[in-house]
Design an enzyme around this catalytic site. Structure first.
Site, PDB file in Angstrom:
ATOM      1  N   GLU A 119      -8.971  -5.136  15.950  1.00 29.82           N
ATOM      2  CA  GLU A 119      -7.986  -6.244  16.071  1.00 29.82           C
ATOM      3  C   GLU A 119      -6.905  -5.880  17.105  1.00 29.82           C
ATOM      4  O   GLU A 119      -6.561  -6.695  17.963  1.00 29.82           O
ATOM      5  CB  GLU A 119      -7.385  -6.483  14.684  1.00 29.82           C
ATOM      6  CG  GLU A 119      -6.253  -7.462  14.586  1.00 29.82           C
ATOM      7  CD  GLU A 119      -5.679  -7.498  13.149  1.00 29.82           C
ATOM      8  OE1 GLU A 119      -6.445  -7.759  12.203  1.00 29.82           O
ATOM      9  OE2 GLU A 119      -4.472  -7.243  12.977  1.00 29.82           O
TER      10      GLU A 119
ATOM     11  N   LYS B  14     -12.220  -1.702   6.791  1.00 28.79           N
ATOM     12  CA  LYS B  14     -11.063  -2.592   7.040  1.00 28.79           C
ATOM     13  C   LYS B  14     -10.108  -1.945   8.032  1.00 28.79           C
ATOM     14  O   LYS B  14      -9.541  -2.617   8.901  1.00 28.79           O
ATOM     15  CB  LYS B  14     -10.345  -2.915   5.723  1.00 28.79           C
ATOM     16  CG  LYS B  14      -9.061  -3.744   5.901  1.00 28.79           C
ATOM     17  CD  LYS B  14      -9.344  -5.075   6.563  1.00 28.79           C
ATOM     18  CE  LYS B  14      -8.230  -6.041   6.794  1.00 28.79           C
ATOM     19  NZ  LYS B  14      -6.876  -5.699   6.966  1.00 28.79           N
TER      20      LYS B  14
ATOM     21  N   ALA C 256       0.848  -1.206   0.000  1.00 29.55           N
ATOM     22  CA  ALA C 256       0.000   0.000   0.000  1.00 29.55           C
ATOM     23  C   ALA C 256       0.873   1.242   0.000  1.00 29.55           C
ATOM     24  O   ALA C 256       1.913   1.287   0.647  1.00 29.55           O
ATOM     25  CB  ALA C 256      -0.902  -0.027   1.225  1.00 29.55           C
TER      26      ALA C 256
ATOM     27  N   SER D 222      -9.433  -9.337   4.754  1.00 34.16           N
ATOM     28  CA  SER D 222      -8.861  -9.773   6.024  1.00 34.16           C
ATOM     29  C   SER D 222      -8.819 -11.293   6.112  1.00 34.16           C
ATOM     30  O   SER D 222      -9.672 -11.979   5.565  1.00 34.16           O
ATOM     31  CB  SER D 222      -9.678  -9.228   7.196  1.00 34.16           C
ATOM     32  OG  SER D 222      -9.132  -9.721   8.407  1.00 34.16           O
TER      33      SER D 222
ATOM     34  N   HIS E  26     -11.646  -2.410  11.334  1.00 36.32           N
ATOM     35  CA  HIS E  26     -11.462  -3.828  11.670  1.00 36.32           C
ATOM     36  C   HIS E  26     -10.086  -4.024  12.312  1.00 36.32           C
ATOM     37  O   HIS E  26      -9.942  -4.674  13.346  1.00 36.32           O
ATOM     38  CB  HIS E  26     -11.590  -4.680  10.397  1.00 36.32           C
ATOM     39  CG  HIS E  26     -11.075  -6.089  10.531  1.00 36.32           C
ATOM     40  ND1 HIS E  26      -9.720  -6.390  10.554  1.00 36.32           N
ATOM     41  CD2 HIS E  26     -11.718  -7.270  10.674  1.00 36.32           C
ATOM     42  CE1 HIS E  26      -9.556  -7.682  10.697  1.00 36.32           C
ATOM     43  NE2 HIS E  26     -10.759  -8.254  10.775  1.00 36.32           N
ATOM     44  N   ASN E  27      -9.072  -3.440  11.698  1.00 32.59           N
ATOM     45  CA  ASN E  27      -7.717  -3.617  12.232  1.00 32.59           C
ATOM     46  C   ASN E  27      -7.550  -2.913  13.577  1.00 32.59           C
ATOM     47  O   ASN E  27      -6.849  -3.412  14.455  1.00 32.59           O
ATOM     48  CB  ASN E  27      -6.682  -3.107  11.230  1.00 32.59           C
ATOM     49  CG  ASN E  27      -6.431  -4.120  10.129  1.00 32.59           C
ATOM     50  OD1 ASN E  27      -7.309  -4.922   9.813  1.00 32.59           O
ATOM     51  ND2 ASN E  27      -5.262  -4.090   9.535  1.00 32.59           N
TER      52      ASN E  27
END
Ligand code: 6PG
Length: 488
Positions: A197, A190, A84, A136, A193-194
């Site tokens: 996490e 996402k 990225a 993911s 989400h991380n």
């Protein structure tokens, strides 16, 4: 060196970038019946994939980018799986130069959502679709069934959706891929989400440190405790892998591997982005923030060396009787569950705030549904979150919805005890502690924020509202008698 010259328009989809994630995604697509074009800037990777897995299914390898694009069926779909950042922009420019209007470029990397918004605009100006898709599940997930969070235009999901749903993980037969929203929506969720996490990993680590300090338990004993927890409401992939890590014994020394790993946690940036974005959106994601800061604090050797000279004035946790030990273990389990609820509740708050800010209209129930399998934060718990948002898509606070409200109430006495014990014993548990503070803040009927407003008005005439009348007020703090004015 082999030269690959593919047949034109023979592939259903292509993958550019054949690192482990890209190669595994390509193999997943091919295994599911999609003829998959593959290309890598360094040809050795394409050769390796073909040599090791070329017989598994239909791959369409290319040695040149021109051939790669030509090998795709129209409207062409090319997935970019590169590091990225600037590499993504460079590859997009190369692809766009060879593609036609209506073709689709998909970025499955961990890109920053604002970059995705910019790239989508850039592509749209050229008549191309750009889909920023969060993926993911790590390397195994990419191969066997990840959770996929695509953004971009709904039209592009019509073309991509069936392929993504075919390769995604499933929960009760339901695929873990769904359209998230326009432009950067997929990468935004996402990112969060991380962030979740990070918090989830940190709360497990805090439970571990408490059990180690409080019980003097070995990593192996804690693995056994966690394995039992993993059979109940704390069941999750992260808990499962924690058991594996704690059980690992170093072959060379015979010691638990966890004791030999340097205690400095790294990060690649998605947790940091989640916190930075939350600050921009003014959403308190304290659990994610503390988890991210804890990684930072662990990775400052000079500061830690200086800090280690300081006395803690703490009293070591000593829990002796079997009964007290069992009660402590259950308290830690409940404290972990409560903190986990806070982390997810705050993460979903950030998603709601982002959706409002960027006009995405994200379906949070559908999102929780595609996080039930495939992704790193997959957990039994997400089934309840799915149901809570399906019952009320406009839930103002996940923590206050059932079954979480009841479970949280049941766990708070334990959370209070654990946080108090840890404070007295000098055991750092920043996410447990901040989760309790957040909870007490959110349930308070009156906050000391009133005093902050008074202070702001004192030094900067920043004004305040009153509880007993309408309007904007300012006290003339420097004037005799400190009269109050009403401002328009
Ligand atoms: C996933 C993971 C994946 C990656 C993290 C690790 O969902 O599959 O989150 O994206 O493992 O980026 O992040 P850190 O290196 O920042 O811990």
């Amino acid at each position: 060196m082999s030269t690959f010259t593919p047949e034109k328009a023979s592939a259903d989809i292509g993958v550019y970038g054949l690192g482990v994630m890209g190669a595994n995604l390509a193999r997943n697509l091919a295994r599911n019946g999609y003829a998959t074009a593959v290309f890598n800037r360094t040809p050795a990777r394409t050769e390796k994939l073909m040599a090791q897995h070329g017989d598994e299914a239909t791959f369409v390898p290319s040695s040149s980018l021109e051939d790669f694009v030509a090998s795709l069926r129209a409207p062409r779909v090319a997935i970019i799986m590169v590091q990225a950042g600037p590499a993504t922009d460079a590859v997009m420019e190369q692809l766009a130069a060879l593609m036609d209007k209506g073709d689709i470029i998909v970025d499955c990397g961990n890109s920053l959502f604002t970059d995705t918004i910019r790239r989508e605009k850039w592509a749209a100006e050229r008549g191309l679709h750009f889909v920023g898709a969060g993926v993911s599940g790590g390397e195994e997930g990419a191969l066997w069934g990840p959770s996929i969070m695509p953004g971009g235009s709904p039209a592009s999901y019509e073309r991509l959706g069936p392929m993504f749903e075919a390769i995604a993980g499933t929960y009760d037969g339901v695929p873990c891929s769904t359209y998230i929203g326009a432009n950067g929506a997929g990468h935004f969720v996402k990112m969060v989400h991380n962030g979740i996490e990070y918090a989830d990993m940190q709360v497990i680590a805090e439970a571990y440190t408490l059990l180690r300090e409080g019980l003097g338990a070995t990593p192996g004993q804690i693995a056994d405790i966690f394995a039992t927890w993993n059979e109940g409401e704390l069941n999750s992939y992260l808990m499962e892998i924690t058991v594996e890590v704690l059980r690992q014994v170093d072959a060379e020394t015979g010691r638990p591997l966890v004791d030999l790993i340097v205690d400095a946690a790294s990060q690649k940036g998605t947790g940091k982005w989640t916190v930075q974005t939350a600050l921009d959106l003014a959403v308190p994601v304290t659990a994610i923030g503390e988890a991210t800061f804890a990684r930072g604090a662990s990775s400052e050797p000079a500061q830690r060396a200086a800090g280690q000279a300081l006395a803690g004035n703490a009293t070591a946790l000593v829990i002796e009787s079997d009964e007290a030990r069992a009660a402590f273990i259950e308290d830690v389990r409940r404290a972990l569950f409560a903190s986990k609820i806070v982390a997810y509740s705050q993460g979903f708050d950030e998603i709601e705030a982002g959706a409002k800010e960027y006009g995405w209209g994200i379906d949070k129930g559908a999102l929780a549904r595609i996080w039930r399998a495939g992704c790193i934060i997959r957990a039994a718990f997400l089934d309840d979150i799915t149901r809570a948002y399906e019952a009320d898509p406009d839930l103002p606070l996940l923590l206050a919805a059932e079954p979480f409200a009841t479970r949280f109430q049941e766990c708070t006495p334990a959370l209070r005890r654990v946080v108090a014990q840890a404070a007295l014993a000098g055991v750092p548990i920043p996410v447990f502690a901040s989760s309790l503070a957040y909870f007490d803040q959110i349930r308070a009927t009156r906050l000391p924020a009133a005093l902050i407003q008074g202070q702001r008005d004192f030094f900067g005439s920043h004004t305040y509202h009153r509880v007993d009348k309408e309007g904007v007020f300012h006290t003339l703090w420097a004037a005799d008698g400190r009269p109050e004015e009403q401002w328009s």
